[in-house]
Design a protein around this motif. Structure first.
Motif, short mmCIF file in Angstrom:
data_model
loop_
_atom_site.label_atom_id
_atom_site.label_comp_id
_atom_site.label_asym_id
_atom_site.label_seq_id
_atom_site.Cartn_x
_atom_site.Cartn_y
_atom_site.Cartn_z
N GLY A 151 29.28 -57.13 -13.47
CA GLY A 151 29.01 -56.04 -14.43
C GLY A 151 29.95 -54.88 -14.20
O GLY A 151 29.62 -53.93 -13.50
N LEU A 152 31.16 -54.99 -14.79
CA LEU A 152 32.16 -53.93 -14.60
C LEU A 152 32.04 -52.92 -15.75
O LEU A 152 32.92 -52.79 -16.59
N GLY A 153 30.90 -52.22 -15.77
CA GLY A 153 30.68 -51.19 -16.78
C GLY A 153 30.98 -49.82 -16.20
O GLY A 153 31.85 -49.69 -15.33
N ARG A 154 30.25 -48.81 -16.67
CA ARG A 154 30.48 -47.45 -16.18
C ARG A 154 30.35 -47.39 -14.66
O ARG A 154 31.24 -46.88 -13.96
N ILE A 155 29.24 -47.92 -14.13
CA ILE A 155 29.00 -47.85 -12.69
C ILE A 155 29.93 -48.81 -11.94
O ILE A 155 30.55 -48.44 -10.94
N GLY A 156 30.06 -50.04 -12.45
CA GLY A 156 30.91 -51.03 -11.78
C GLY A 156 32.34 -50.54 -11.63
O GLY A 156 32.96 -50.74 -10.57
N LYS A 157 32.87 -49.89 -12.66
CA LYS A 157 34.26 -49.39 -12.59
C LYS A 157 34.39 -48.29 -11.53
O LYS A 157 35.40 -48.22 -10.82
N ARG A 175 30.27 -60.07 -19.26
CA ARG A 175 30.27 -60.75 -20.56
C ARG A 175 31.65 -60.79 -21.18
O ARG A 175 31.96 -61.65 -21.99
N SER A 176 32.48 -59.78 -20.83
CA SER A 176 33.81 -59.73 -21.44
C SER A 176 34.85 -59.27 -20.43
O SER A 176 34.54 -58.57 -19.47
N ARG A 177 36.09 -59.68 -20.69
CA ARG A 177 37.23 -59.27 -19.86
C ARG A 177 37.57 -57.81 -20.17
O ARG A 177 37.56 -57.41 -21.33
N ASP A 206 16.17 -59.98 -19.75
CA ASP A 206 16.11 -61.45 -19.84
C ASP A 206 17.46 -62.12 -19.56
O ASP A 206 17.52 -63.16 -18.92
N ALA A 207 18.55 -61.50 -20.06
CA ALA A 207 19.86 -62.17 -19.97
C ALA A 207 20.33 -62.31 -18.53
O ALA A 207 21.16 -63.19 -18.24
N THR A 208 19.85 -61.45 -17.63
CA THR A 208 20.35 -61.50 -16.25
C THR A 208 19.25 -61.87 -15.26
O THR A 208 19.46 -61.81 -14.05
N ASN A 228 22.99 -54.74 -4.05
CA ASN A 228 22.37 -54.66 -5.38
C ASN A 228 21.95 -53.24 -5.72
O ASN A 228 21.04 -52.69 -5.11
N VAL A 229 22.66 -52.63 -6.71
CA VAL A 229 22.21 -51.35 -7.27
C VAL A 229 21.86 -51.53 -8.75
O VAL A 229 21.77 -50.56 -9.49
N ALA A 230 21.71 -52.79 -9.17
CA ALA A 230 21.45 -53.07 -10.60
C ALA A 230 19.95 -53.03 -10.86
O ALA A 230 19.37 -51.97 -11.12
N ALA A 279 16.76 -45.28 -5.06
CA ALA A 279 17.03 -43.84 -5.05
C ALA A 279 18.51 -43.56 -5.30
O ALA A 279 19.00 -42.49 -4.97
N ALA A 280 19.22 -44.53 -5.92
CA ALA A 280 20.66 -44.37 -6.09
C ALA A 280 21.01 -43.13 -6.92
O ALA A 280 22.00 -42.46 -6.66
N SER A 281 20.19 -42.81 -7.90
CA SER A 281 20.47 -41.60 -8.70
C SER A 281 19.63 -40.42 -8.23
O SER A 281 19.60 -39.39 -8.89
P1 NAP Z 1 27.08 -50.30 -18.60
O1 NAP Z 1 28.20 -49.35 -18.69
O2 NAP Z 1 26.41 -50.77 -19.84
O3 NAP Z 1 27.62 -51.55 -17.74
C1 NAP Z 1 26.94 -52.76 -17.67
C2 NAP Z 1 27.95 -53.84 -17.38
O4 NAP Z 1 27.25 -55.08 -17.19
C3 NAP Z 1 28.94 -54.07 -18.52
O5 NAP Z 1 30.21 -54.26 -17.98
C4 NAP Z 1 28.44 -55.35 -19.17
O6 NAP Z 1 29.47 -56.13 -19.73
C5 NAP Z 1 27.85 -56.08 -18.00
N1 NAP Z 1 26.85 -57.05 -18.45
C6 NAP Z 1 25.98 -56.95 -19.47
N2 NAP Z 1 25.26 -58.07 -19.59
C7 NAP Z 1 25.70 -58.89 -18.62
C8 NAP Z 1 25.36 -60.20 -18.24
N3 NAP Z 1 24.42 -60.89 -18.91
N4 NAP Z 1 26.01 -60.76 -17.18
C9 NAP Z 1 26.96 -60.06 -16.52
N5 NAP Z 1 27.34 -58.81 -16.85
C10 NAP Z 1 26.71 -58.25 -17.88
O7 NAP Z 1 25.90 -49.72 -17.72
P2 NAP Z 1 26.00 -48.80 -16.41
O8 NAP Z 1 25.80 -47.39 -16.78
O9 NAP Z 1 27.21 -49.19 -15.63
O10 NAP Z 1 24.67 -49.28 -15.66
C11 NAP Z 1 24.56 -50.64 -15.26
C12 NAP Z 1 23.18 -50.93 -14.73
O11 NAP Z 1 22.99 -50.29 -13.48
C13 NAP Z 1 22.02 -50.42 -15.59
O12 NAP Z 1 21.73 -51.27 -16.68
C14 NAP Z 1 20.88 -50.37 -14.59
O13 NAP Z 1 20.20 -51.60 -14.57
C15 NAP Z 1 21.61 -50.16 -13.25
N6 NAP Z 1 21.33 -48.82 -12.71
C16 NAP Z 1 20.69 -48.71 -11.52
C17 NAP Z 1 20.44 -47.46 -11.00
C18 NAP Z 1 19.77 -47.32 -9.66
O14 NAP Z 1 19.13 -46.29 -9.41
N7 NAP Z 1 19.91 -48.27 -8.78
C19 NAP Z 1 20.79 -46.31 -11.69
C20 NAP Z 1 21.45 -46.46 -12.91
C21 NAP Z 1 21.71 -47.72 -13.41
P3 NAP Z 1 30.09 -55.83 -21.19
O15 NAP Z 1 30.83 -54.56 -21.02
O16 NAP Z 1 30.96 -56.99 -21.45
O17 NAP Z 1 28.91 -55.72 -22.10
#
Ligand code: NAP
Length: 312
Positions: A151-157, A175-177, A206-208, A228-230, A279-281
């Motif tokens: 999951g290289l989204g906002r947090i992953g990056k 899901r995407s490159r 459900d998807a994950t 795991n911080v997801a 408590a990550a946030s």
């Molecule tokens: P985001 O920007 O939406 O990033 C989510 C990433 O996960 C995207 O790169 C997305 O890919 C990918 N993804 C979506 N569905 C997937 C799947 N089925 N398999 C693999 N990868 C998948 O969200 P974010 O802001 O980075 O936050 C991510 C997650 O962190 C949140 O949804 C939440 O569950 C968790 N989180 C945890 C805490 C904590 O306190 N521990 C705090 C905040 C968030 P695409 O770009 O291709 O869609």
């Protein structure tokens, strides 16, 4: 007319107070007879304030026929039925970006703490074991490891940006490159096989659900670490506990669990896992920014029928 708002929780006292000043605010957590409350107020409520952890149960949503908007504290929306919201034309906002840095910092903290055994080391120094038994056992270096991000989204990056200076090689699955230089893996199992450290920062839902299963853990291997911080739901937790007990993987650093806050007691008996209570946030600064964004979204909806950070 003053808008009637239902809060599932106290997002933070200062921000709840701001909303109470402007709106006819009701706190569901303070209502004793919920059925009577919905009979009287259900049709008047047009906005709900909730959080990623509380979400909006179907039985509450069903009692709010005129609901227009849900503003949620947090970015996870796995406990809000977005399809049902879309079907009813209900808009939903979350609090992205403002928590990204703290969550990424926590991921990095857990990565270092797990490989370098921070908690064990603290105990070694604190308890006198150091004086009694000499140096603690050697730990594992972060430098030179392969970090696989799911999951290289906002947090992953942001995790990747912070990890790179520690000398790790980065790969990812999602899901995407993305337009980045890190190696993209077509499958999770391939990423786990390649990685020394598997980092989860994808959404729950459900998807994950349970995608980190026994097979993935086995591919990560006996020198591998899971961070795991997801969401707890992303991991097949019995499989993880078994993998930690049998040293199928070397260790784990976990901020999130399947059954929060009553986590599986088996975790407490493991010395190769570091536990953090979702408590990550949880810093004053970030929780304030999240509270303000919840209020700003609600006010933007009330003022002009718009959301600042919508997801639907
Ligand atoms: P985001 O920007 O939406 O990033 C989510 C990433 O996960 C995207 O790169 C997305 O890919 C990918 N993804 C979506 N569905 C997937 C799947 N089925 N398999 C693999 N990868 C998948 O969200 P974010 O802001 O980075 O936050 C991510 C997650 O962190 C949140 O949804 C939440 O569950 C968790 N989180 C945890 C805490 C904590 O306190 N521990 C705090 C905040 C968030 P695409 O770009 O291709 O869609």
């Amino acid at each position: 007319m003053t808008r009637s708002v239902l809060a599932m929780l106290d997002v933070r006292p200062a921000y709840t107070a701001m909303m109470a000043e402007r709106y006819d605010l009701h706190r569901l957590d303070q209502v004793a007879d919920k059925s009577a409350f919905f009979d009287e107020m259900g049709s008047k409520i047009t906005a709900v304030v909730t959080s990623a952890r509380f979400g909006l149960p179907a039985e509450v949503m069903d009692r709010l026929p005129n609901l227009e908007v849900i503003t949620s504290f947090g970015v996870g929306y796995d406990l809000i039925d977005l399809d049902a919201c879309q079907a009813r034309g209900i808009r939903v906002s979350i609090t992205p970006d403002v928590l990204t840095d703290d969550v990424a910092d926590t991921a990095i903290m857990l990565m270092h703490a797990t490989l370098r055994q921070l908690v064990h080391g603290d105990d070694w120094a604190r308890s006198g074991k150091w004086a009694e038994n000499g140096p603690m056992a050697m730990t594992r270096s972060v430098r030179g490891k392969k970090l696989g991000i799911v999951g290289l989204g906002r947090i992953g990056k942001e995790i990747a940006l912070r990890a790179a200076p520690s000398g790790v090689e980065i790969g990812y699955f999602g899901r995407s490159r993305k337009a980045v230089d890190y190696a993209f893996f077509e499958s999770l199992i391939e990423l786990a096989d390649w990685a020394d450290i598997l980092m989860l920062s994808c959404p729950g839902g459900d998807a994950t659900k349970g995608i980190i299963d026994a097979q993935v853990l086995s591919a990560l291997g006996s020198n591998g670490f899971l961070i795991n911080v997801a969401r707890g739901s992303v991991v097949d937790e019995p499989a993880l506990i078994a993998a930690l007990q049998r040293k199928v993987i070397a260790g784990a650093g976990l901020d999130v669990f399947y059954n929060e806050p009553k986590i599986d007691p088996a975790f407490a008996g493991l010395d190769n896992v570091i536990l953090y209570p979702h408590a990550a946030s949880g810093t004053v600064e970030t929780r304030d920014a999240m509270g303000q964004l919840v209020v700003d979204n609600l006010n933007a909806w009330d003022d002009r029928g718009e959301l600042i950070t919508p997801i639907v």
